[in-house]
Design a protein around this motif. Structure first.
Motif, mmCIF file in Angstrom:
data_model
loop_
_atom_site.group_PDB
_atom_site.id
_atom_site.type_symbol
_atom_site.label_atom_id
_atom_site.label_comp_id
_atom_site.label_asym_id
_atom_site.label_seq_id
_atom_site.Cartn_x
_atom_site.Cartn_y
_atom_site.Cartn_z
ATOM 1 N N PRO B 60 0.825 -1.222 0.000
ATOM 2 C CA PRO B 60 0.000 0.000 0.000
ATOM 3 C C PRO B 60 0.852 1.262 0.000
ATOM 4 O O PRO B 60 1.972 1.274 0.528
ATOM 5 N N ASP B 61 0.288 2.329 -0.551
ATOM 6 C CA ASP B 61 1.040 3.591 -0.615
ATOM 7 C C ASP B 61 1.133 4.277 0.751
ATOM 8 O O ASP B 61 1.688 5.362 0.864
ATOM 9 N N ARG B 62 0.599 3.625 1.767
ATOM 10 C CA ARG B 62 0.798 4.128 3.138
ATOM 11 C C ARG B 62 2.255 3.941 3.579
ATOM 12 O O ARG B 62 2.702 4.556 4.553
ATOM 13 N N PHE B 63 2.950 3.077 2.880
ATOM 14 C CA PHE B 63 4.367 2.806 3.181
ATOM 15 C C PHE B 63 5.235 3.630 2.231
ATOM 16 O O PHE B 63 5.048 3.592 1.015
ATOM 17 N N SER B 64 6.179 4.367 2.812
ATOM 18 C CA SER B 64 7.060 5.163 1.967
ATOM 19 C C SER B 64 8.471 5.150 2.534
ATOM 20 O O SER B 64 8.673 5.015 3.737
ATOM 21 N N GLY B 65 9.448 5.276 1.645
ATOM 22 C CA GLY B 65 10.842 5.272 2.050
ATOM 23 C C GLY B 65 11.546 6.524 1.588
ATOM 24 O O GLY B 65 11.149 7.162 0.611
ATOM 25 N N SER B 66 12.603 6.877 2.309
ATOM 26 C CA SER B 66 13.403 8.033 1.956
ATOM 27 C C SER B 66 14.809 7.846 2.505
ATOM 28 O O SER B 66 15.077 6.907 3.260
ATOM 29 N N LYS B 67 15.687 8.756 2.105
ATOM 30 C CA LYS B 67 17.060 8.693 2.598
ATOM 31 C C LYS B 67 17.654 10.088 2.616
ATOM 32 O O LYS B 67 17.416 10.895 1.704
ATOM 33 N N SER B 68 18.429 10.354 3.674
ATOM 34 C CA SER B 68 19.173 11.604 3.760
ATOM 35 C C SER B 68 20.521 11.284 4.384
ATOM 36 O O SER B 68 20.586 10.835 5.529
ATOM 37 N N GLY B 69 21.566 11.498 3.623
ATOM 38 C CA GLY B 69 22.898 11.197 4.131
ATOM 39 C C GLY B 69 23.051 9.722 4.470
ATOM 40 O O GLY B 69 22.768 8.851 3.642
ATOM 41 N N LEU B 74 11.736 4.686 6.955
ATOM 42 C CA LEU B 74 10.482 4.083 6.506
ATOM 43 C C LEU B 74 9.366 4.759 7.284
ATOM 44 O O LEU B 74 9.411 4.805 8.514
ATOM 45 N N THR B 75 8.382 5.274 6.564
ATOM 46 C CA THR B 75 7.226 5.883 7.194
ATOM 47 C C THR B 75 5.985 5.079 6.865
ATOM 48 O O THR B 75 5.764 4.724 5.703
ATOM 49 N N ILE B 76 5.229 4.778 7.889
ATOM 50 C CA ILE B 76 3.944 4.112 7.713
ATOM 51 C C ILE B 76 2.875 5.115 8.124
ATOM 52 O O ILE B 76 2.819 5.542 9.290
ATOM 53 N N SER B 77 2.049 5.507 7.164
ATOM 54 C CA SER B 77 0.972 6.464 7.432
ATOM 55 C C SER B 77 -0.343 5.707 7.596
ATOM 56 O O SER B 77 -0.499 4.592 7.094
ATOM 57 N N GLY B 78 -1.277 6.337 8.292
ATOM 58 C CA GLY B 78 -2.575 5.692 8.473
ATOM 59 C C GLY B 78 -2.414 4.297 9.063
ATOM 60 O O GLY B 78 -2.959 3.319 8.537
ATOM 61 N N LEU B 79 -1.697 4.206 10.145
ATOM 62 C CA LEU B 79 -1.328 2.925 10.747
ATOM 63 C C LEU B 79 -2.553 2.027 10.965
ATOM 64 O O LEU B 79 -3.616 2.497 11.430
ATOM 65 N N GLN B 80 -2.378 0.751 10.623
ATOM 66 C CA GLN B 80 -3.459 -0.228 10.811
ATOM 67 C C GLN B 80 -2.945 -1.381 11.676
ATOM 68 O O GLN B 80 -1.740 -1.627 11.755
ATOM 69 N N ALA B 81 -3.861 -2.102 12.263
ATOM 70 C CA ALA B 81 -3.494 -3.225 13.126
ATOM 71 C C ALA B 81 -2.646 -4.248 12.368
ATOM 72 O O ALA B 81 -1.724 -4.847 12.935
ATOM 73 N N ALA B 82 -2.908 -4.407 11.086
ATOM 74 C CA ALA B 82 -2.177 -5.378 10.276
ATOM 75 C C ALA B 82 -0.725 -4.979 10.061
ATOM 76 O O ALA B 82 0.090 -5.807 9.632
#
Lengths: 121, 109
Positions: B60-69, B74-82
């Motif tokens: 799902p697009d609720r999961f996103s990744g990024s990097k700095s240095g 990893l960011t999980i938005s709209g957290l669900q029990a699953a």
């Protein structure tokens, strides 16, 4: 269905040897780079070995270099990890993993269910 | 050395959590090949994010990744029990070697 099935784990005394196997199906094995990753009980993951698609190139984590040997048989769609001079700290669940490099990304996209190795006297 | 992750993070359903993964200039800082894996109890890890920020098929697009240095996140938005699970980061570390993080347990309150 793409599958990786590990076997060969068990209980072994320190200093002993084991041979782990990974049988694959559902994809063109000879095109894919492969690795082994292990997980100690209740702890994190550790990459331990890599093999190129042809089998000509291998690499190892320092923790196992000189003791473990990785090989593959592209005709049998399988690979084997020879574990020698085992130590108690080698106790772990050993996963066979596929590298998605040939598909255009570098990550472990397919995992087996693992085979448990316990090193204890 | 293993990449550094917090042992645990928690949030309520619907909220967001961010997991940091700190390495060095020899791995995370020097690699576009950072990936994230989700592991449910007694299951094999599952690829969630690869190449720093690309989602694996079906994630799902609720999961996103990024990097700095030297730090990937990893960011999980709209957290669900699953989403309650262990999450591991991984980075290419030169030649044919890889390094994993110690793992982060995500708890949904």
């Amino acid at each position: 269905e793409v599958q990786l099935v590990e076997s060969g784990g068990g209980l072994i005394q320190p200093g002993g040897s084991l041979r782990l196997s990974c049988e694959t199906s559902g994809f063109s094995f000879s095109y894919y780079e492969m690795s082994w990753v292990r997980q100690t009980p209740g702890k994190g993951l550790e990459w331990i070995s890599y093999i190129s698609d042809s089998g000509r190139v291998t690499d190892y984590a320092d923790s196992v270099r000189g003791r473990f040997t990785l090989s593959r048989d592209n005709y049998k769609n399988s690979m084997s990890l020879q574990l020698n001079n085992l130590r108690p700290e080698d106790t772990a669940l050993y996963f066979c993993v596929r590298d998605g490099a040939v598909a255009g990304y570098r990550a472990f996209d397919i995992w087996g269910h693992g085979t448990m190795v316990t090193v204890s006297s | 050395s293993a990449l550094t992750q917090p042992r645990s993070v928690s949030a309520s359903p619907g909220q967001s959590v961010t997991i940091a993964c700190t390495g060095t200039s020899s791995d995370v800082g020097d690699s576009n090949f950072v990936s994230w894996y989700q592991q449910q109890p007694d299951k094999a890890p599952k690829l969630m994010i690869y190449d720093v920020k690309k989602r694996s098929s079906g994630v799902p697009d609720r999961f996103s990744g990024s990097k700095s240095g030297n730090t990937a996140s990893l960011t999980i938005s709209g957290l669900q029990a699953a989403d309650e699970a262990d999450y591991f980061c991984c980075s290419h570390a030169g030649n044919y070697t890889w390094v994993f993080g110690g793992g982060t347990k995500v708890t949904v309150l």
